[in-house]
Design an enzyme around this catalytic site. Structure first.
Site, short mmCIF file in Angstrom:
data_model
loop_
_atom_site.label_atom_id
_atom_site.label_comp_id
_atom_site.label_asym_id
_atom_site.label_seq_id
_atom_site.Cartn_x
_atom_site.Cartn_y
_atom_site.Cartn_z
N LYS A 179 -72.35 -68.13 -113.75
CA LYS A 179 -73.37 -67.09 -113.64
C LYS A 179 -72.77 -65.95 -112.84
CE LYS A 179 -76.74 -64.60 -112.19
NZ LYS A 179 -76.10 -63.32 -111.78
N GLY A 232 -71.14 -65.14 -102.05
CA GLY A 232 -72.08 -64.01 -102.03
C GLY A 232 -72.71 -63.90 -100.66
N SER A 233 -73.89 -63.36 -100.62
CA SER A 233 -74.54 -63.06 -99.35
C SER A 233 -75.08 -64.31 -98.67
CB SER A 233 -75.71 -62.09 -99.58
OG SER A 233 -76.66 -62.72 -100.42
N ASN A 234 -75.25 -64.21 -97.38
CA ASN A 234 -75.80 -65.34 -96.61
C ASN A 234 -77.21 -65.67 -97.05
OD1 ASN A 234 -73.47 -64.37 -95.00
ND2 ASN A 234 -74.14 -65.99 -93.62
N THR A 235 -78.00 -64.64 -97.34
CA THR A 235 -79.38 -64.88 -97.73
C THR A 235 -79.46 -65.78 -98.96
OG1 THR A 235 -79.89 -62.67 -96.94
CG2 THR A 235 -81.54 -63.71 -98.33
N VAL A 236 -78.71 -65.40 -99.98
CA VAL A 236 -78.75 -66.17 -101.22
C VAL A 236 -78.10 -67.53 -101.02
CG1 VAL A 236 -77.94 -66.26 -103.60
CG2 VAL A 236 -78.88 -64.13 -102.67
N GLY A 237 -76.96 -67.53 -100.32
CA GLY A 237 -76.24 -68.80 -100.13
C GLY A 237 -77.09 -69.85 -99.45
N GLU A 254 -69.35 -69.57 -99.81
CA GLU A 254 -68.51 -68.61 -99.08
C GLU A 254 -69.32 -67.32 -98.99
OE1 GLU A 254 -65.79 -70.86 -97.57
OE2 GLU A 254 -66.00 -68.71 -97.20
N CYS A 288 -65.19 -59.40 -98.58
CA CYS A 288 -65.72 -60.24 -97.50
C CYS A 288 -64.69 -60.35 -96.39
CB CYS A 288 -66.05 -61.61 -98.02
SG CYS A 288 -64.68 -62.25 -98.94
#
Ligand code: NAI
Ligand code: 6NA
Length: 485
Positions: A179, A232-237, A254, A288
């Site tokens: 994805k 990706g971002s911390n929020t999504v991770g 990561e 990153c």
């Protein structure tokens, strides 16, 4: 594959290119030229994800039963095909997310090298013989694939990151559903076409595109998905981790970084300036591993800043397809607005705007932000704590090296960190005390090598490692086997 004019990418499921069941499309836009549609991607939903996961599940046994060397041969073929299409893939990348064509070619070449590296991994040992206390028994370890692996990737390295996840997943016997970020879905489709032409068995490699908020959870929370690898971002991770734990799926994250470079009093200033520019501003600061905090000892602060400003003023901004361009636009309107918001916040919180901070003249047709340098930044300011993911450098002045390392560690992230010094004692202190997954001496904070473990500490990672031989730990499970005749 044809030319790089606007085209519509389909989903790739069970070895077939097919439109989303939704019948909907989203546009992929060129951040260097507002209004230019690079092409269209499928705007899929759960039903499309279900088809892809089922195809990956159906292909598991056949793929797992192949020898590692046979799986590796498919990766060698894919590498050769990606290499043949390097210009087309790189151009699509530049037009979708803005990095310069030269950087996009370099990244695509890196993808080729990663594929070849992991193709070779199909011939390496996967276990150990361990002496049993029972002299009539044999004990050894082996490794088995997880099964179906969801690969969820960001827009900033749209070739290297999907490949550095898919290649080890595949060679160690998993099937995958990719994805990609919507912003770079067309680039992903070009890469997947190379896997298609390499002749992977149907269902081994799949791709579904669409809005992350819709098909992201549909994939990562799917009961038939055995492993999730995310960048990706911390929020999504963190959201992915919660879902994975709830159903016992293995996951790997990561995420963000707020990477420092320490410029010690004995640093080679020209080298430190070049590394700060390259590490902080290449790819418009959207790595990153990019440098975002510049921690400078007081004694050489003024000469360092003078040299830094001289160099920044020479940087050429523009469309990444132009050979004269050193730095392109932010990758999207959303990213552009985020960066400008952080710059405003930096000014509001009292940092001194030394250079940039706005839109470059004559480039109103894209999402361009000037290289931006703040001075008199304190560690607790938002621009010193939060990931901006743009061309913004925060200068922090310190007295001692101890104070420099303390400031470098004073964030929730721990991905990459650099120091410029000639002093071996400083180097050893930095290596020992810097809480980061990548510590680099007299080298910029970006530029990891594919054969070495990659990953962060603290809030940058779920603490596994990607790349190199470390990748086997995530994409396989160890079985300890005891055999008595
Ligand atoms: N530590 C690392 O190696 C890297 C970290 N990053 C971080 O990622 C961010 C920028 O990349 P973005 O693509 O904007 O990050 P993002 O987190 O918004 O998206 C990453 C991927 O997750 C998908 N996604 C979005 N919502 C989802 C959900 N609810 N469930 C599952 N998937 C979902 C997106 O479509 C995309 O494919 C920055 O914070 C950057 O630091 C980016 C690259 C590498
Ligand atoms: C997702 C981050 C990739 C880092 C690539 C580099 O620093 O070369």
């Amino acid at each position: 594959m044809s030319d790089t004019t606007a085209f519509t990418a389909l989903n790739y499921i069970g070895g077939q290119w097919q439109p989303a069941l939704t019948g909907k499309l989203d546009a992929s836009l060129n951040p260097a030229n507002k209004g230019e549609v690079v092409g269209y991607l499928q705007s899929s939903d759960q039903a499309d994800v279900d088809l892809a996961v089922q195809a990956a599940k159906n292909a598991r046994i056949v793929w797992r039963k192949l020898a590692g060397s046979a799986r590796g041969d498919f990766l060698y073929k894919a590498a050769n095909i990606v290499e043949q299409h390097i210009n087309e893939i790189a151009e699509t990348m530049t037009r979708e997310m803005g990095k310069t064509f030269a950087e996009a070619k370099g990244e695509t070449a890196r993808g080729v090298a990663i594929l070849r590296y992991y193709a070779g991994e199909g011939m390496r040992k996967v276990g150990d013989v361990i002496p049993s206390t029972d002299s009539e028994a044999m004990m050894f370890t082996t490794r088995v694939p997880l099964g179906v692996v969801a690969v969820v990737t960001p827009w900033n390295f749209p070739v290297a990151i999907p490949i550095w996840k898919m290649a080890p997943a595949l060679v160690y016997g998993n099937t995958v559903v990719l994805k990609p970020a919507s912003e770079t879905a067309l680039t992903a489709a070009k890469v997947i076409q190379c896997f298609h032409e390499a002749g992977f068995p149907s269902g081994v490699v799949n791709m579904v595109t669409g809005k992350g908020s819709i098909i992201g959870p549909a994939l990562t929370e799917h009961p038939e998905v055995n492993g999730i690898t995310f960048t990706g971002s911390n929020t999504v991770g963190k959201g992915i981790a919660v879902g994975a734990i709830a159903r016992g799926a293995k996951y790997q994250l990561e995420m963000g970084g707020k990477n420092p470079v320490i410029v010690a009093a004995d640093a080679d200033l020209d080298l430190a300036v070049e590394a700060t520019i390259s590490g902080g501003l290449r790819s418009t600061g959207q790595k990153c591993t990019a440098t975002s905090r510049v921690i400078v000892q007081n004694e050489i602060y003024e000469p360092f800043v003078t040299k830094l400003l001289e160099r920044v003023k020479q940087l050429q901004m523009g469309d990444g397809m132009s050979p004269q361009t050193w730095m392109g636009p932010c990758a999207s309107e959303n990213q552009y607005n985020n960066v400008l918001s952080y710059i405003r916040q930096g000014v509001e919180e009292g940092a001194i705007l030394l250079y940039g901070g706005g839109k470059p003249k004559g480039l109103d047709n894209g999402y361009y932000v000037e290289p931006t340098i703040f001075a008199q930044v304190t560690s607790k300011m938002t621009i010193a704590q939060e990931e901006i993911f743009g061309p913004v450098l925060a200068l922090i002045k310190v007295e001692s090296l101890e104070e420099a390392i303390e400031a470098a560690n004073d964030v929730e992230f721990g991905l990459s960190a650099s120091i410029f010094t000639q002093n071996i004692g400083h180097m050893l202190s930095f290596i020992s005390e810097m809480d980061a997954g990548l510590v680099r001496i007299n080298a910029e904070s970006a530029g990891v090598e594919l054969q070495a473990p990659f990953g962060g500490m603290k809030q940058s990672s779920s603490h596994s490692r990607e790349q190199g031989q470390a990748a086997i730990e995530f994409y396989t499970s160890i079985k300890t086997v005891f055999v008595k005749a």
